[in-house]
Design an enzyme around this catalytic site. Sequence first.
Site, short mmCIF file in Angstrom:
data_model
loop_
_atom_site.label_atom_id
_atom_site.label_comp_id
_atom_site.label_asym_id
_atom_site.label_seq_id
_atom_site.Cartn_x
_atom_site.Cartn_y
_atom_site.Cartn_z
N HIS A 165 28.59 42.19 32.09
CA HIS A 165 29.61 43.22 32.26
C HIS A 165 30.97 42.62 31.87
O HIS A 165 31.23 41.44 32.12
CB HIS A 165 29.65 43.72 33.71
CG HIS A 165 30.57 44.90 33.87
ND1 HIS A 165 31.92 44.74 34.10
CD2 HIS A 165 30.36 46.23 33.78
CE1 HIS A 165 32.48 45.94 34.15
NE2 HIS A 165 31.56 46.86 33.95
N GLU A 170 30.08 48.87 25.93
CA GLU A 170 31.26 49.19 26.73
C GLU A 170 32.48 48.47 26.15
O GLU A 170 32.72 47.29 26.46
CB GLU A 170 31.06 48.72 28.18
CG GLU A 170 29.91 49.39 28.89
CD GLU A 170 30.13 49.33 30.39
OE1 GLU A 170 30.42 50.38 30.98
OE2 GLU A 170 30.04 48.24 30.96
P1 PGA Z 1 34.70 53.21 34.15
O1 PGA Z 1 33.83 51.87 34.33
O2 PGA Z 1 33.75 54.34 33.86
O3 PGA Z 1 35.40 53.38 35.47
O4 PGA Z 1 35.65 52.98 33.02
C1 PGA Z 1 32.84 51.57 33.41
C2 PGA Z 1 32.25 50.22 33.69
O5 PGA Z 1 32.94 49.31 34.12
O6 PGA Z 1 31.05 50.03 33.44
#
Ligand code: PGA
Length: 261
Positions: free
Chosen positions: A97, A169
């Site tokens: 992450h 992401e």
């Molecule tokens: P968010 O977080 O949807 O609040 O931007 C996404 C994540 O950290 O996986």
Amino acid sequence: MKKLYFGTNLKMYKNVADTVSYLTALDKAASDLDRSELELFVIPSFTSLESASSCIDQSRITLGAQNMCWKEQGQYTGEISPLMLDELGIHFIMAGHSERRHIFLETDLQENQKIRCALGHGFRALLCVGETQAEKGYGISDEILRIQLKVGLNDISSDEASRIMVAYEPVWAIGENGLPASPAYAKARHRTIRQCLIHQFGSAGEDIPLLYGGSVNHENAADMIADPSIDGLFVGRSAWQAESFNSLIRTAITARQNHTP
Ligand code: PGA
């Protein structure tokens, strides 16, 4: 329709009681959704995992750990081993992450050690990848994604690939200061990731679920999931109220149905 995936990482939010009440409410709200067409997963804090695992049937909501050590035991203060997770009935982990990479300075090599250890213990694993704002600015987003995937998924067999998920992401899209990627931008990156997965795993790379995450909300969820290159949504803030996550999931399913010929 291809199976869809919806997950949330609760980060360092929700204590044991909050997690149990969230999971119970989400399970109830999502009880009619056909699990052969959709997988739902929640990744709570470590301290909530035991209670979460006792209160939820994981054929309905898969539970995952936010991190895991690549060793079974030893002098690794502060780490959690696969054996400890197994003892709690947890067989799914997340690695890489953005907050682990950028706050705790984890490397692609470490993510790879975790993923290999998880798969070696029969777990499933979610690898998160994504470029920073600066890397995007230099025009090297695809190169960064290829590096994160080639190193992060190094030495994993095509057979094991069936137990992997990938979440794209972009770092600049995550959290309170994040701006969601446009669906077109996400689609282009997903294309790069898919090519890379096929290059690494052959046809098995075609089936690895590929999720988008980073400021997913009720406004953009439908547009994101409408594109067939996006197999699911990995949601933070917009998923932390059970009812809100449930309605986002339903919006997304309807959008996908409407775009499926
Ligand atoms: P968010 O977080 O949807 O609040 O931007 C996404 C994540 O950290 O996986």
